[in-house]
Write a protein that holds these residues in place. Sequence first.
Motif, PDB file in Angstrom:
ATOM      1  N   GLY A   1      -6.087  17.839  -1.466  1.00 52.16           N
ATOM      2  CA  GLY A   1      -6.149  18.178  -2.885  1.00 52.16           C
ATOM      3  C   GLY A   1      -5.644  19.564  -3.178  1.00 52.16           C
ATOM      4  O   GLY A   1      -5.011  19.807  -4.209  1.00 52.16           O
ATOM      5  N   THR A   2      -5.883  20.498  -2.265  1.00 51.90           N
ATOM      6  CA  THR A   2      -5.377  21.863  -2.424  1.00 51.90           C
ATOM      7  C   THR A   2      -3.853  21.875  -2.413  1.00 51.90           C
ATOM      8  O   THR A   2      -3.223  22.537  -3.234  1.00 51.90           O
ATOM      9  CB  THR A   2      -5.937  22.771  -1.313  1.00 51.90           C
ATOM     10  N   ILE A   3      -3.265  21.126  -1.499  1.00 53.44           N
ATOM     11  CA  ILE A   3      -1.799  21.043  -1.411  1.00 53.44           C
ATOM     12  C   ILE A   3      -1.216  20.378  -2.655  1.00 53.44           C
ATOM     13  O   ILE A   3      -0.192  20.795  -3.185  1.00 53.44           O
ATOM     14  CB  ILE A   3      -1.374  20.261  -0.148  1.00 53.44           C
ATOM     15  N   MET A   4      -1.862  19.319  -3.134  1.00 53.12           N
ATOM     16  CA  MET A   4      -1.311  18.491  -4.207  1.00 53.12           C
ATOM     17  C   MET A   4      -1.820  18.870  -5.604  1.00 53.12           C
ATOM     18  O   MET A   4      -1.647  18.107  -6.549  1.00 53.12           O
ATOM     19  CB  MET A   4      -1.645  17.019  -3.938  1.00 53.12           C
ATOM     20  N   THR A   5      -2.390  20.049  -5.757  1.00 46.95           N
ATOM     21  CA  THR A   5      -2.996  20.455  -7.029  1.00 46.95           C
ATOM     22  C   THR A   5      -2.075  20.234  -8.221  1.00 46.95           C
ATOM     23  O   THR A   5      -2.491  19.701  -9.240  1.00 46.95           O
ATOM     24  CB  THR A   5      -3.445  21.922  -6.970  1.00 46.95           C
ATOM     25  N   THR A   6      -0.839  20.659  -8.133  1.00 48.42           N
ATOM     26  CA  THR A   6       0.097  20.496  -9.256  1.00 48.42           C
ATOM     27  C   THR A   6       1.292  19.635  -8.851  1.00 48.42           C
ATOM     28  O   THR A   6       2.410  19.840  -9.318  1.00 48.42           O
ATOM     29  CB  THR A   6       0.580  21.855  -9.786  1.00 48.42           C
ATOM     30  N   ALA A   7       1.034  18.655  -8.012  1.00 53.38           N
ATOM     31  CA  ALA A   7       2.104  17.748  -7.567  1.00 53.38           C
ATOM     32  C   ALA A   7       2.621  16.927  -8.745  1.00 53.38           C
ATOM     33  O   ALA A   7       1.953  16.775  -9.768  1.00 53.38           O
ATOM     34  CB  ALA A   7       1.574  16.815  -6.482  1.00 53.38           C
ATOM     35  N   VAL A   8       3.818  16.396  -8.574  1.00 54.38           N
ATOM     36  CA  VAL A   8       4.403  15.504  -9.571  1.00 54.38           C
ATOM     37  C   VAL A   8       4.294  14.078  -9.064  1.00 54.38           C
ATOM     38  O   VAL A   8       4.690  13.775  -7.932  1.00 54.38           O
ATOM     39  CB  VAL A   8       5.876  15.873  -9.853  1.00 54.38           C
ATOM     40  N   LEU A   9       3.742  13.210  -9.903  1.00 60.00           N
ATOM     41  CA  LEU A   9       3.614  11.792  -9.597  1.00 60.00           C
ATOM     42  C   LEU A   9       4.690  11.062 -10.384  1.00 60.00           C
ATOM     43  O   LEU A   9       4.643  11.010 -11.610  1.00 60.00           O
ATOM     44  CB  LEU A   9       2.228  11.278  -9.993  1.00 60.00           C
ATOM     45  N   THR A  10       5.685  10.531  -9.668  1.00 55.63           N
ATOM     46  CA  THR A  10       6.773   9.801 -10.310  1.00 55.63           C
ATOM     47  C   THR A  10       6.559   8.314 -10.101  1.00 55.63           C
ATOM     48  O   THR A  10       6.355   7.862  -8.973  1.00 55.63           O
ATOM     49  CB  THR A  10       8.141  10.231  -9.745  1.00 55.63           C
ATOM     50  N   ILE A  11       6.615   7.565 -11.191  1.00 55.71           N
ATOM     51  CA  ILE A  11       6.453   6.120 -11.176  1.00 55.71           C
ATOM     52  C   ILE A  11       7.837   5.487 -11.049  1.00 55.71           C
ATOM     53  O   ILE A  11       8.762   5.857 -11.779  1.00 55.71           O
ATOM     54  CB  ILE A  11       5.793   5.622 -12.477  1.00 55.71           C
ATOM     55  N   TYR A  12       7.980   4.529 -10.121  1.00 59.35           N
ATOM     56  CA  TYR A  12       9.269   3.887  -9.863  1.00 59.35           C
ATOM     57  C   TYR A  12       9.194   2.374 -10.043  1.00 59.35           C
ATOM     58  O   TYR A  12       8.127   1.776  -9.895  1.00 59.35           O
ATOM     59  CB  TYR A  12       9.707   4.143  -8.417  1.00 59.35           C
TER      60      TYR A  12
ATOM     61  N   THR B   1      14.381   2.952  -9.667  1.00 61.01           N
ATOM     62  CA  THR B   1      14.580   3.735 -10.879  1.00 61.01           C
ATOM     63  C   THR B   1      13.314   4.510 -11.197  1.00 61.01           C
ATOM     64  O   THR B   1      12.218   3.935 -11.212  1.00 61.01           O
ATOM     65  CB  THR B   1      14.920   2.802 -12.068  1.00 61.01           C
ATOM     66  N   ALA B   2      13.464   5.803 -11.435  1.00 57.54           N
ATOM     67  CA  ALA B   2      12.330   6.628 -11.870  1.00 57.54           C
ATOM     68  C   ALA B   2      12.034   6.287 -13.327  1.00 57.54           C
ATOM     69  O   ALA B   2      12.909   6.391 -14.189  1.00 57.54           O
ATOM     70  CB  ALA B   2      12.653   8.105 -11.720  1.00 57.54           C
ATOM     71  N   LEU B   3      10.816   5.828 -13.584  1.00 56.98           N
ATOM     72  CA  LEU B   3      10.438   5.415 -14.929  1.00 56.98           C
ATOM     73  C   LEU B   3       9.764   6.532 -15.715  1.00 56.98           C
ATOM     74  O   LEU B   3       9.976   6.662 -16.917  1.00 56.98           O
ATOM     75  CB  LEU B   3       9.504   4.199 -14.855  1.00 56.98           C
ATOM     76  N   ALA B   4       8.928   7.316 -15.055  1.00 57.76           N
ATOM     77  CA  ALA B   4       8.201   8.408 -15.714  1.00 57.76           C
ATOM     78  C   ALA B   4       7.700   9.362 -14.645  1.00 57.76           C
ATOM     79  O   ALA B   4       7.527   8.981 -13.487  1.00 57.76           O
ATOM     80  CB  ALA B   4       7.030   7.864 -16.525  1.00 57.76           C
TER      81      ALA B   4
ATOM     82  N   ALA C   1      -7.979  12.061  -9.048  1.00 58.76           N
ATOM     83  CA  ALA C   1      -7.274  13.126  -9.768  1.00 58.76           C
ATOM     84  C   ALA C   1      -7.981  13.421 -11.083  1.00 58.76           C
ATOM     85  O   ALA C   1      -8.585  12.539 -11.698  1.00 58.76           O
ATOM     86  CB  ALA C   1      -5.829  12.707 -10.030  1.00 58.76           C
ATOM     87  N   ASN C   2      -7.889  14.675 -11.503  1.00 62.04           N
ATOM     88  CA  ASN C   2      -8.365  15.053 -12.836  1.00 62.04           C
ATOM     89  C   ASN C   2      -7.506  14.325 -13.869  1.00 62.04           C
ATOM     90  O   ASN C   2      -6.474  13.743 -13.526  1.00 62.04           O
ATOM     91  CB  ASN C   2      -8.279  16.564 -13.021  1.00 62.04           C
ATOM     92  N   ALA C   3      -7.911  14.378 -15.120  1.00 57.87           N
ATOM     93  CA  ALA C   3      -7.169  13.707 -16.190  1.00 57.87           C
ATOM     94  C   ALA C   3      -5.682  14.071 -16.116  1.00 57.87           C
ATOM     95  O   ALA C   3      -5.328  15.220 -15.862  1.00 57.87           O
ATOM     96  CB  ALA C   3      -7.740  14.087 -17.541  1.00 57.87           C
ATOM     97  N   ILE C   4      -4.840  13.081 -16.328  1.00 58.05           N
ATOM     98  CA  ILE C   4      -3.392  13.250 -16.226  1.00 58.05           C
ATOM     99  C   ILE C   4      -2.771  13.027 -17.602  1.00 58.05           C
ATOM    100  O   ILE C   4      -3.015  11.995 -18.239  1.00 58.05           O
ATOM    101  CB  ILE C   4      -2.803  12.254 -15.207  1.00 58.05           C
ATOM    102  N   ALA C   5      -1.965  13.985 -18.041  1.00 55.74           N
ATOM    103  CA  ALA C   5      -1.322  13.885 -19.349  1.00 55.74           C
ATOM    104  C   ALA C   5      -0.317  12.729 -19.373  1.00 55.74           C
ATOM    105  O   ALA C   5       0.324  12.424 -18.363  1.00 55.74           O
ATOM    106  CB  ALA C   5      -0.615  15.195 -19.689  1.00 55.74           C
ATOM    107  N   ASN C   6      -0.199  12.106 -20.534  1.00 49.67           N
ATOM    108  CA  ASN C   6       0.788  11.046 -20.714  1.00 49.67           C
ATOM    109  C   ASN C   6       2.193  11.616 -20.606  1.00 49.67           C
ATOM    110  O   ASN C   6       2.404  12.826 -20.732  1.00 49.67           O
ATOM    111  CB  ASN C   6       0.615  10.386 -22.082  1.00 49.67           C
ATOM    112  N   ASP C   7       3.167  10.730 -20.395  1.00 53.73           N
ATOM    113  CA  ASP C   7       4.567  11.137 -20.316  1.00 53.73           C
ATOM    114  C   ASP C   7       5.401  10.118 -21.076  1.00 53.73           C
ATOM    115  O   ASP C   7       5.038   8.935 -21.152  1.00 53.73           O
ATOM    116  CB  ASP C   7       5.020  11.195 -18.852  1.00 53.73           C
ATOM    117  N   THR C   8       6.527  10.564 -21.607  1.00 51.64           N
ATOM    118  CA  THR C   8       7.463   9.649 -22.245  1.00 51.64           C
ATOM    119  C   THR C   8       8.241   8.902 -21.167  1.00 51.64           C
ATOM    120  O   THR C   8       8.731   9.513 -20.212  1.00 51.64           O
ATOM    121  CB  THR C   8       8.434  10.413 -23.162  1.00 51.64           C
ATOM    122  N   ILE C   9       8.333   7.602 -21.310  1.00 55.99           N
ATOM    123  CA  ILE C   9       9.026   6.760 -20.336  1.00 55.99           C
ATOM    124  C   ILE C   9      10.525   7.013 -20.436  1.00 55.99           C
ATOM    125  O   ILE C   9      11.101   6.992 -21.527  1.00 55.99           O
ATOM    126  CB  ILE C   9       8.677   5.281 -20.566  1.00 55.99           C
ATOM    127  N   ASP C  10      11.154   7.243 -19.274  1.00 59.45           N
ATOM    128  CA  ASP C  10      12.580   7.577 -19.217  1.00 59.45           C
ATOM    129  C   ASP C  10      13.491   6.363 -19.080  1.00 59.45           C
ATOM    130  O   ASP C  10      14.669   6.438 -19.418  1.00 59.45           O
ATOM    131  CB  ASP C  10      12.845   8.523 -18.035  1.00 59.45           C
TER     132      ASP C  10
END
Length: 124
Positions: free
Chosen positions: A16-27, A43-46, A63-72
């Motif tokens: 968790g310390t390593i991944m504190t501000t990691a990016v989670l990409t949905i494919y 394809t990277a979706l978001a 994970a703590n609450a994760i902000a929404n993202d616009t789908i690409d």
Amino acid sequence: MSGNVALRNKQLTDYGTIMTTAVLTIYSGTPPANADAALSGNTALAAHTLAGFGSPSSGSMTANAIANDTIDATGTATFARLVAGSYTEQLAVGTSGTPVIVTTTSYVSGGTSQITSVTLTRGA
């Protein structure tokens, strides 16, 4: 390899310390064999930036609450990669029963990608 709950929780705390501000990409597409394998026709979706994790318990951590993202891009969400620097973890995506829970796996460009939860578990 196995470990008691205390060891699994310690491993998750370090993770968790390593991944504190990691990016989670949905494919979309067939997931590669593992996190070291190259993407192939995926394809990277978001992409969502994490805001840390809660304290581990019984070998699991959410994970703590994760902000929404616009789908690409439009596609069916099948897996995600959690990346922080040179560290990558590949996780299954679904609407239930997977490490990454999303509200829908049907992604439409311009819509909203909403992650309900990301739970990491280290087995006994």
